[in-house]
Design a protein around this motif. Structure first.
Motif: not given
Length: 315
Positions: A174-193
């Protein structure tokens, strides 16, 4: 400021120097290298190729598990095409060609570019962390002295373990995408994945170890099959991890082989160790080409069999 042209010159110079030293090592030990190749059987080479294909498929499933967890589950055939064809870009100098290829091919299947990029870059720490852990366990079991010179590399294991915790990695992304001026990922990673990805990565290291063990088994006088297998798993995992830390050469060219020669030296003489490293490299290149060709052919056959099905609907 270093220009793009200067960086390319540095990469090419590094590669030429590495190849020069590598050729010198082969030439100075040619009799031993030739004798080592002569001892390799067709059966061992065939087993090695089959094990590499299995390992590469596990790598694809690692990437596919991460991509699915991020919100883009792909059918195996189409995931294989994107992954294996894109991975051929690693042989081109520069670290970004594989991810660029995967982003473009993934887009044709409805996968957002940011999601493809995230899955690609997440695959690296998953493989690096699991690889260093496997190397430590396998080499300590096979012979503690073999790991001692490389113990410093294990300092990365706890760092990577923390980084791969979903709450941590989601924050970093999330921090990296904000620094690049990009939209956040629609879904976050899960422990299961993440656990699914790590599980496939561990299976891949086992297959890679079998690939090297098939080669080393013909070159060593040891009849302890279990020790040879454990040693081979650890040696390959460690040499691969050292190679992936070097991004200035394509596919870690030269670095992995130098590391492998050093790691297997307690079990093989130098000529045989060089032969094992070179044979391993050739088998992996053959595996990459086989997987890319087979994936492209099966994906094309699947589309031809269902001409009315669009790629996006297939998801």
């Amino acid at each position: 400021m270093v220009t793009g042209r200067a960086r390319r010159i540095v990469r090419i110079a590094f590669l030429l120097i590495a190849l020069g030293f590598g050729c010198g090592a082969v030439a100075s030990n040619w009799d031993g290298v030739a004798a080592g190749f002569a001892r390799l059987s067709q059966r061992s080479i065939s087993l090695s190729v089959a094990a590499v294909v299995a390992a590469l498929c596990c790598g694809m499933m690692t990437w596919r598990a991460l991509l699915a967890d991020l919100g883009s589950p792909l059918p195996v055939r189409r995931a294989a095409k994107v992954f294996f064809v894109g991975q051929l870009g690693k042989y081109i100098p520069g670290a970004l060609w594989p991810v660029i290829a995967q982003m473009e091919m993934g887009r044709d299947l409805g996968v957002p570019r940011s999601r493809s990029a995230a899955a690609f870059f997440l695959t690296l720490p998953v493989q690096l962390g699991s690889g260093l852990l496997v190397a430590a366990v396998a080499l300590l079991t096979a012979g503690p002295d073999a790991l001692a010179p490389y113990a410093w590399a294990l300092l990365l294991v706890p760092v990577l373990a923390v980084l791969l915790e979903p709450r941590v990695i989601n924050t970093v992304i999330g921090f990296g995408l904000r620094r690049l001026g990009r939209e956040p990922l629609e879904r976050a990673l899960t422990r299961r994945g993440m656990l699914a990805a790590v599980g496939w990565a561990l299976a891949g290291w086992s297959a890679y170890g079998l690939h090297l063990a098939a080669i080393v088994g013909d070159l060593t006088a040891s009849e302890d099959v279990l020790t040879v297998l454990l040693f081979s798993v650890g040696a390959f995992a460690l040499s691969w991890c050292l190679g992936i830390m070097t991004f200035v050469v394509p596919a870690g060219a030269g670095v992995r082989e130098v590391a492998m020669v050093a790691v297997v030296s307690p079990m093989l003489d130098q000529g045989a160790a060089i032969a094992a490293a070179l044979c391993s490299r050739m088998v992996i290149i053959a595996g990459d080409l086989l997987c890319a060709g087979a994936a492209a052919w099966t994906a094309r056959s699947s589309v031809c069999a269902r001409p009315d099905e669009s790629p996006r609907n297939a998801l």
